[in-house]
Design an enzyme around this catalytic site. Structure first.
Site, PDB file in Angstrom:
ATOM      1  N   ASP A 147       0.915  -1.279   0.011  1.00 44.16           N
ATOM      2  CA  ASP A 147      -0.052  -0.159   0.138  1.00 44.16           C
ATOM      3  C   ASP A 147       0.796   1.274   0.161  1.00 44.16           C
ATOM      4  O   ASP A 147       0.284   2.202   0.556  1.00 44.16           O
ATOM      5  CB  ASP A 147      -0.865  -0.103   1.141  1.00 44.16           C
ATOM      6  N   GLU A 172      -0.289  -9.168  -1.271  1.00 44.56           N
ATOM      7  CA  GLU A 172      -1.091  -8.537   0.081  1.00 44.56           C
ATOM      8  C   GLU A 172      -2.353  -7.603  -0.349  1.00 44.56           C
ATOM      9  O   GLU A 172      -2.336  -6.349  -0.010  1.00 44.56           O
ATOM     10  CB  GLU A 172       0.100  -7.862   0.815  1.00 44.56           C
ATOM     11  N   GLU A 225      -2.176   5.013   3.322  1.00 48.83           N
ATOM     12  CA  GLU A 225      -1.936   3.674   2.769  1.00 48.83           C
ATOM     13  C   GLU A 225      -3.544   3.087   2.455  1.00 48.83           C
ATOM     14  O   GLU A 225      -3.718   2.291   1.502  1.00 48.83           O
ATOM     15  CB  GLU A 225      -1.436   2.764   3.832  1.00 48.83           C
ATOM     16  N   HIS A 280       6.159   4.446  14.186  1.00 49.06           N
ATOM     17  CA  HIS A 280       6.577   5.615  13.290  1.00 49.06           C
ATOM     18  C   HIS A 280       5.112   6.146  12.289  1.00 49.06           C
ATOM     19  O   HIS A 280       5.325   6.866  11.339  1.00 49.06           O
ATOM     20  CB  HIS A 280       7.232   4.936  12.012  1.00 49.06           C
ATOM     21  N   ARG A 315       2.362   7.647  10.338  1.00 49.31           N
ATOM     22  CA  ARG A 315       2.172   9.265  10.195  1.00 49.31           C
ATOM     23  C   ARG A 315       0.924   9.842  10.996  1.00 49.31           C
ATOM     24  O   ARG A 315       0.774  10.867  11.492  1.00 49.31           O
ATOM     25  CB  ARG A 315       1.648   9.563   8.790  1.00 49.31           C
ATOM     26  N   HIS A 371      12.611   5.211  14.176  1.00 46.58           N
ATOM     27  CA  HIS A 371      12.578   5.636  12.813  1.00 46.58           C
ATOM     28  C   HIS A 371      13.287   6.978  12.561  1.00 46.58           C
ATOM     29  O   HIS A 371      13.329   7.856  13.478  1.00 46.58           O
ATOM     30  CB  HIS A 371      11.143   5.660  12.441  1.00 46.58           C
TER      31      HIS A 371
END
Length: 390
Positions: A110, A132, A146, A227, A229, A259
């Protein structure tokens, strides 16, 4: 679209050209078993293209997997916006497709790379296979961006390799043609089994954590990743607060590969620097991350892949998100959504540390994400599908 030569069963059929497109560390981990399987099969000619959406972390996986890309776009720039990255991906991936003239374009997951790869292929009427496929949170902002990326790919793809029956059902609910949807398991389990076997044969591949293992000997290790967003700002601050409070327990140590994004590092450095029971370390290569899961009692994460990997090694996962596109783990009992409320995170961690029955119930739950044979299934489907797919 280019098609393989139609011949009788007694004649040699020209190999199908497969362009495999990826750009991030998680994509590389989940794609390398597919690339290995394709390259071992004479029915295919394999062309690999990386965008380098994650440069350093991508290269670590390429090295351990023994993959040298045919095309390396190296597109990341400091402070690059999503729209600038997407525009560059679309143009540059299109150029690669014009040269490679593939029979199939294979993308995974994604990311912006996967979405732009699918769109560039669509503009050229090239069929897309999505590894996936079918993960859905049903919230376009969690995870962001995503959820929209995978919905776009799902609209374009001609073959959908769903990791579970749940993801296959999600696609069919969106009116994706059932004959294009195939449950293959998740290639991350193939990758984890491969790297675990490599480490067993070559312990030096994951020896870099030895000092931390010695430092925290006798303590109960919790592995941490964060990590997302959507957690930037208040969410990360609450996560950092929870980690600080958990670290007050003398029987616990937390190992946290931080990260490189400055939005993450700034918050974690301010809250956790100097704590004796917290090791904030640089991002780990794939063998060392597999080793971290193996030595951890619990994984505390907002990652998607860790929800799949940790149960394969019998480790409970507490997911610091409000939603997950991997509900199979929650249903099976291997994972639990705990959000980003500090009190909730601390309470759930302490329950697993102090209640043996609660821990055992999660650690022994069946891993729903695969059996290590996903790449083999994907290759057979790519080899045997008829053209065109309608």
């Amino acid at each position: 679209m280019p098609t393989p030569e139609k011949t009788s069963s007694s004649q040699i059929i020209s190999p199908r050209t497969v362009l495999v497109v990826f750009g991030t560390r998680p994509e590389a981990i989940k794609m390398f078993p597919v690339i290995h399987a394709l390259k071992a099969d004479p029915r295919f000619r394999v062309v690999t293209c990386v965008s380098a959406q994650h440069r350093g972390m991508l290269d670590q996986v390429l090295q351990i997997a023994g993959i040298v890309p045919d095309h390396d776009l190296d597109l990341m720039r400091p402070d690059q916006t999503l729209d600038a990255l997407t525009a560059a991906l679309l143009v540059e991936l299109g150029k690669v497709m014009d040269v490679a003239r593939p029979d199939w374009v294979v993308v995974q997951g994604d990311t912006a790379t996967a979405m732009a790869g699918a769109l560039a292929a669509y503009y050229r009427k090239l069929p897309v296979a999505h590894v996936e496929a079918g993960l859905r949170s049903h919230n376009i902002y969690h995870p962001w961006p995503e959820e929209i990326n995978r919905k776009i790919i799902g609209t374009i793809a001609a073959l959908h390799f769903a990791p579970t029956e749940t993801s296959a059902a999600a696609l069919k609910a969106e009116n994706v043609a059932a004959h294009t949807v195939h449950v293959t398991g998740n290639t991350v389990i193939d990758a984890l089994e491969w790297v675990t076997a490599r480490i067993a044969a070559e312990p030096a591949l994951a020896a870099g954590l030895a000092d931390l293992e010695a430092r925290f000997a006798g303590k109960r290790i919790i592995g941490v990743t964060s990590h997302r967003r959507e957690n930037f700002g208040g969410g990360l601050e609450a996560i950092a607060d929870a980690i600080r409070r958990i670290a007050e327990r003398p029987d616990v140590a937390l190992i946290f590969p931080v990260h490189p994004n400055p939005n993450v590092r700034r918050v974690m450095d301010a809250a956790l620097a100097g704590l004796p029971n917290v090791a904030m370390i640089e991002p780990l290569d794939y063998p060392h991350f597999a080793r971290l899961i193996a030595i951890s009692e619990i994984m505390l994460t907002d990652s998607g892949g860790v929800q799949e990997e940790a149960p394969a090694l019998g480790k409970p996962v507490l997911v610091m998100r409000e939603t997950t596109e991997r509900p199979e783990g929650v249903v099976a009992g291997t994972a639990r959504l705990v959000g980003t409320d500090a009190d909730r995170i601390v309470s759930e961690i302490f329950t697993l540390l102090d209640d043996k029955a609660a821990y055992s119930a999660m650690a022994r739950a069946h891993n729903p994400f695969g059996d290590g044979q996903s790449a083999r299934r994907i290759v057979e489907l790519l080899a045997n599908v008829e053209y065109p797919i309608l």
